[in-house]
Design a protein around this motif. Structure first.
Motif, PDB file in Angstrom:
ATOM      1  N   TYR A  83       9.133   6.152   4.767  1.00 54.28           N
ATOM      2  CA  TYR A  83       9.765   6.421   3.452  1.00 54.28           C
ATOM      3  C   TYR A  83      10.497   7.761   3.426  1.00 54.28           C
ATOM      4  CZ  TYR A  83       7.222   2.388   1.766  1.00 54.28           C
ATOM      5  OH  TYR A  83       6.763   1.099   1.594  1.00 54.28           O
ATOM      6  N   GLY A 104       6.971  -3.865  -1.724  1.00 50.27           N
ATOM      7  CA  GLY A 104       7.761  -2.674  -1.454  1.00 50.27           C
ATOM      8  C   GLY A 104       9.026  -3.041  -0.720  1.00 50.27           C
ATOM      9  N   THR A 141      -0.350  -7.145  -0.093  1.00 55.02           N
ATOM     10  CA  THR A 141       1.038  -6.989  -0.559  1.00 55.02           C
ATOM     11  C   THR A 141       1.787  -8.304  -0.371  1.00 55.02           C
ATOM     12  OG1 THR A 141       1.477  -6.081   1.630  1.00 55.02           O
ATOM     13  CG2 THR A 141       1.279  -4.507  -0.173  1.00 55.02           C
ATOM     14  N   LEU A 142       1.604  -8.897   0.804  1.00 48.74           N
ATOM     15  CA  LEU A 142       2.317 -10.142   1.094  1.00 48.74           C
ATOM     16  C   LEU A 142       1.713 -11.304   0.305  1.00 48.74           C
ATOM     17  CD1 LEU A 142       2.978  -9.741   4.938  1.00 48.74           C
ATOM     18  CD2 LEU A 142       4.355  -8.995   3.009  1.00 48.74           C
ATOM     19  N   LYS A 162       5.779  -2.005  11.315  1.00 50.67           N
ATOM     20  CA  LYS A 162       4.445  -2.613  11.353  1.00 50.67           C
ATOM     21  C   LYS A 162       4.056  -2.925  12.797  1.00 50.67           C
ATOM     22  CE  LYS A 162       2.849  -5.518   7.897  1.00 50.67           C
ATOM     23  NZ  LYS A 162       2.937  -6.746   7.091  1.00 50.67           N
ATOM     24  N   SER A 203       5.324  -6.154  -7.059  1.00 51.92           N
ATOM     25  CA  SER A 203       4.249  -6.036  -6.076  1.00 51.92           C
ATOM     26  C   SER A 203       4.766  -5.609  -4.704  1.00 51.92           C
ATOM     27  CB  SER A 203       3.489  -7.351  -5.944  1.00 51.92           C
ATOM     28  OG  SER A 203       4.350  -8.389  -5.550  1.00 51.92           O
ATOM     29  N   SER A 237      -3.086  -9.786   4.048  1.00 50.20           N
ATOM     30  CA  SER A 237      -2.328  -8.642   3.529  1.00 50.20           C
ATOM     31  C   SER A 237      -2.105  -8.843   2.025  1.00 50.20           C
ATOM     32  CB  SER A 237      -0.977  -8.529   4.253  1.00 50.20           C
ATOM     33  OG  SER A 237      -0.105  -7.734   3.480  1.00 50.20           O
ATOM     34  N   ARG A 295      -0.985  -0.582  -7.805  1.00 48.12           N
ATOM     35  CA  ARG A 295       0.329  -0.151  -7.325  1.00 48.12           C
ATOM     36  C   ARG A 295       1.420  -0.939  -8.035  1.00 48.12           C
ATOM     37  NH1 ARG A 295       2.904  -1.072  -1.386  1.00 48.12           N
ATOM     38  NH2 ARG A 295       3.504  -3.038  -2.367  1.00 48.12           N
TER      39      ARG A 295
HETATM   40  N1  GLU Z   1       5.328  -2.285   3.261  1.00 44.89           N
HETATM   41  C1  GLU Z   1       5.697  -3.071   2.125  1.00 44.89           C
HETATM   42  C2  GLU Z   1       4.649  -3.004   1.042  1.00 44.89           C
HETATM   43  O1  GLU Z   1       3.712  -2.260   1.156  1.00 44.89           O
HETATM   44  C3  GLU Z   1       6.046  -4.472   2.548  1.00 44.89           C
HETATM   45  C4  GLU Z   1       4.946  -5.462   2.659  1.00 44.89           C
HETATM   46  C5  GLU Z   1       4.018  -5.149   3.780  1.00 44.89           C
HETATM   47  O2  GLU Z   1       4.416  -5.307   4.924  1.00 44.89           O
HETATM   48  O3  GLU Z   1       2.916  -4.743   3.475  1.00 44.89           O
HETATM   49  O4  GLU Z   1       4.801  -3.675   0.047  1.00 44.89           O
END
Ligand code: GLU
Length: 395
Positions: A208, A40, A17-18, A102, A38, A15, A373
């Motif tokens: 959201y 969300g 984002t993580l 998720k 970075s 992932s 992003r």
């Molecule tokens: N949904 C948030 C993001 O897009 C948290 C991280 C994730 O679970 O992807 O940053």
């Protein structure tokens, strides 16, 4: 030994984002002053009235397994929320509470997708949609959009993407990463296409929902003929600043809810009981209690858009919701800046991490490789400093 891992995990992307959040922590631990834009994740604390409900639940000895699909009174609270906010009528047996939205999405994919099925993903889309579809051995089909039309797909594009193998569409408004909100009329135009294809399911990710500035979001399931094949996904993370509490939920046709409960019963059981008790208080509270966060996000949105538009090469639209901007940075591709060759958005994102100490996420992870992003779920001070650093690094 690594080759002993399953093909499934070897083919799964990390992932992004993580991964970026982990990289930010790592660089900070090395002493670097990284501004993290970075992830969300609201930078607010969970409101006190919700924390108090959790403390009370601990003291009331909520320590046993909950029902797999969630406490009945929480499912009733979810139904109340759906009626109040979305004009959707669900009964508790249509609700499944999960460990974050998720997991809700992963459950739905697992119970509906067979190998070879196709999943439509209007791009940009959240990073884990494609990964979750891949885990189910389904194929994902991107429907592109661009910043010029505010990252919206058209009914014609939707129609052209449908094949006999299409099983689902993952739809997300307000959108992560673009902040785009589709109007009711736009929903209805897409629904008119889907009506002709009754075997396609709609996963409507509305996480959201409350973070909107200029227009109110709509719900797919509110459209006649769509309700019976829409799974509405939502959760507590974003609107209530409860990312770590991990509470997501769905409203779905009962047979799909039952299947998700069966899946969850083998994988995680019911989610954390304390967080579930607190979620009841959060969901039943008037939405006005969280408006201060939305107001703050709106102020920041305006600041970010204004500052980014001031940087040569950034193409920026005005996102109507969520807490991201998704600028097109393709004007920098092919250029060498400070000795670094930038070929794509991933190079660009890495460049500003290294040269400006600002963490963002490449648009490639969201199926839109011209963009990056930027999350503005950070303080105004940090946002101003971050964009100043980006501007300096590029000058
Ligand atoms: N949904 C948030 C993001 O897009 C948290 C991280 C994730 O679970 O992807 O940053």
């Amino acid at each position: 030994m690594k080759d002993l891992l399953s093909d499934r995990i070897n083919s799964l992307p990390v992932s992004q984002t993580l991964a970026m959040a982990a990289k930010t922590r790592e660089l900070r631990a090395e002493g670097k002053d990284i501004i993290g834009l970075s992830l969300g994740e609201p930078d607010f604390n969970t409101p006190d009235f919700i924390k108090d409900a959790a403390i009370e639940a601990v003291n009331q000895n909520y320590n046993s397994y909950s029902p797999v699909d969630g406490y009945v009174d929480l499912k009733e609270a979810v139904c109340t929320k759906f009626k109040r906010d979305n004009n959707l009528i669900y009964k508790p047996n249509q609700i499944v509470v999960s460990t974050g939205a998720k997991q809700s999405i992963a459950n739905i994919a697992q119970v509906l997708l067979n190998p070879g099925d196709e999943v439509l993903l209007p791009a940009p889309y959240w990073v884990s949609y494609s990964a979750i579809a891949t885990l189910c051995e389904a194929t994902y089909v991107e429907i592109p959009s661009s910043i010029e039309n505010d990252f919206k797909i058209t009914p014609e594009q939707l129609e052209a993407s449908i094949t006999p193998k299409t099983k689902m569409i993952f739809f997300n408004s307000p959108n992560n990463p673009s902040g785009t909100i589709y109007s009711e009329a736009e929903y209805r135009a897409l629904a008119a296409v889907l009506e002709k294809h009754p075997r396609i399911f709609i996963l409507s990710d509305e996480i959201y929902e409350h973070i909107n500035y200029d227009s109110k979001p709509f719900s797919f399931a509110a459209i006649e003929n769509m309700y019976d094949r829409t799974i509405t996904v939502n959760g507590l993370a974003k609107a209530f600043a409860m990312t770590g509490w991990r509470i997501g939920f769905i409203g779905a046709p009962e047979w799909i809810a039952k299947a998700c409960t069966k899946m969850q019963g083998q994988i995680t059981s019911g989610t954390n009981c304390i967080a579930q008790r607190a979620a009841i208080t959060a969901l039943l509270a008037p939405v006005s209690k969280i408006q201060f966060m939305v107001d703050e996000f709106k102020t920041r949105r305006d600041i970010v858009v204004g500052l980014l538009r001031d940087i040569d090469g950034f193409k920026v639209n005005v996102p109507e919701g969520a807490f991201y901007v998704f600028p097109d940075v393709s004007a920098f591709f092919g250029k060498t800046i400070k000795g670094v060759k930038i070929e794509n958005a991933s190079d660009f994102s890495l460049f500003i991490l290294e040269k400006a100490n600002v963490a963002t996420v490449t648009g490639a992870a969201f199926g839109t490789p011209n963009c990056i992003r930027i999350s503005y779920a950070a303080s105004e001070l940090q946002i101003r400093e971050a964009i100043k650093r980006i501007k300096d690094a590029l000058s």
